[in-house]
Scaffold this active site. Structure first.
Site, PDB file in Angstrom:
ATOM      1  N   LEU A  39      -0.905 -12.255   5.190  1.00 29.73           N
ATOM      2  CA  LEU A  39      -0.912 -10.945   4.557  1.00 29.73           C
ATOM      3  C   LEU A  39       0.348 -10.168   4.911  1.00 29.73           C
ATOM      4  CD1 LEU A  39      -4.595  -9.881   5.381  1.00 29.73           C
ATOM      5  CD2 LEU A  39      -3.750 -10.809   3.233  1.00 29.73           C
ATOM      6  N   ASP A  40       0.843  -9.408   3.959  1.00 31.95           N
ATOM      7  CA  ASP A  40       1.906  -8.449   4.235  1.00 31.95           C
ATOM      8  C   ASP A  40       1.281  -7.304   5.027  1.00 31.95           C
ATOM      9  OD1 ASP A  40       4.361  -6.886   3.941  1.00 31.95           O
ATOM     10  OD2 ASP A  40       3.172  -5.681   2.569  1.00 31.95           O
ATOM     11  N   LYS A  41       1.915  -6.894   6.123  1.00 28.45           N
ATOM     12  CA  LYS A  41       1.315  -5.876   6.984  1.00 28.45           C
ATOM     13  C   LYS A  41       1.506  -4.461   6.444  1.00 28.45           C
ATOM     14  CE  LYS A  41       3.369  -4.529  10.768  1.00 28.45           C
ATOM     15  NZ  LYS A  41       3.489  -3.059  10.538  1.00 28.45           N
ATOM     16  N   THR A  53      -0.280  -2.839   3.342  1.00 28.53           N
ATOM     17  CA  THR A  53      -1.388  -3.691   2.921  1.00 28.53           C
ATOM     18  C   THR A  53      -2.503  -3.616   3.956  1.00 28.53           C
ATOM     19  OG1 THR A  53       0.132  -5.180   1.788  1.00 28.53           O
ATOM     20  CG2 THR A  53      -2.051  -6.033   2.275  1.00 28.53           C
TER      21      THR A  53
END
Length: 210
Positions: free
Chosen positions: A87-89, A92
């Protein structure tokens, strides 16, 4: 497609063998061809040929309704083998907005004074860290003085003159994943300000659902 590459030739060979077997058995050519054609018709996997594309189409459509973009049908077919999700932090999992999470003044220094001086220099910058420091100072009701001779040092930090004294705010060693900046006044370290991008309240549930 992979099944068809093997299935079709095998069925054709079986049909040919059926034709030959009936002819060798002394049956009329009409009966032999009928048997061979029957093999071809019965063996055709119509249900598989129709059901599989339909299932994939419905699956990708349902995903789109739920906000999940599936770029290619082959991707959906391999989803069951996924064991890792990346996941993009920023923006997000986290809120995408930095905030001051801690102020660590050096002995003899005051935390509010440290924050106010840092905010005075950062007020002239458009960096997200700068915006967070200025916002924290204003939330505490601290006066943000004007800065002179402001200099932005890319990749390092900012410096300027506040109340006639040089002040520098520069990147420091990070602590437990937080972004840290060191505040130096008149050439001497005055303390460190820690910043963090807060995790969204919904992130834990979203990851658990994944």
């Amino acid at each position: 497609d992979r099944v068809s590459a093997v299935f079709v030739p095998v069925v054709l060979v079986i049909a040919a063998l059926t034709l030959g077997a009936w002819l060798l058995a002394g049956q009329p050519a009409t009966a032999a061809f009928t048997a061979a054609v029957a093999v071809l018709i019965i063996a055709c996997p119509c249900a598989l040929g129709l059901a599989t594309p339909t299932a994939i189409l419905v699956g990708t459509g349902r995903g789109a309704q739920l906000g999940v973009l599936i770029k290619e049908p082959q991707v959906l077919e391999t989803v069951r083998g996924i064991d890792t999700v990346v996941l993009d932090k920023t923006g997000t999992v986290t809120s995408g907005a930095m905030s001051v999470s801690g102020i660590e003044p050096e002995p003899g220094e005051d935390g509010n004074t440290l924050l106010a001086r840092a905010a005075a220099v950062e007020a002239a910058s458009e960096h997200p860290v700068a915006a967070a420091i200025v916002a924290a100072a204003r939330e505490r009701g601290l006066a943000v003085a004007a800065v002179r001779d402001f200099t932005n040092e890319p990749g390092t930090g900012v410096r300027g003159v506040v109340d006639g004294v040089p002040v520098q705010v520069a990147r420091a060693a990070d602590s437990d994943g937080r972004t840290s900046v060191a505040v130096t006044r008149d050439g001497r370290s005055r303390g460190v300000i820690r910043l963090a991008d807060a995790v969204k309240p919904t992130s834990a549930d979203a990851i658990a659902e994944l």
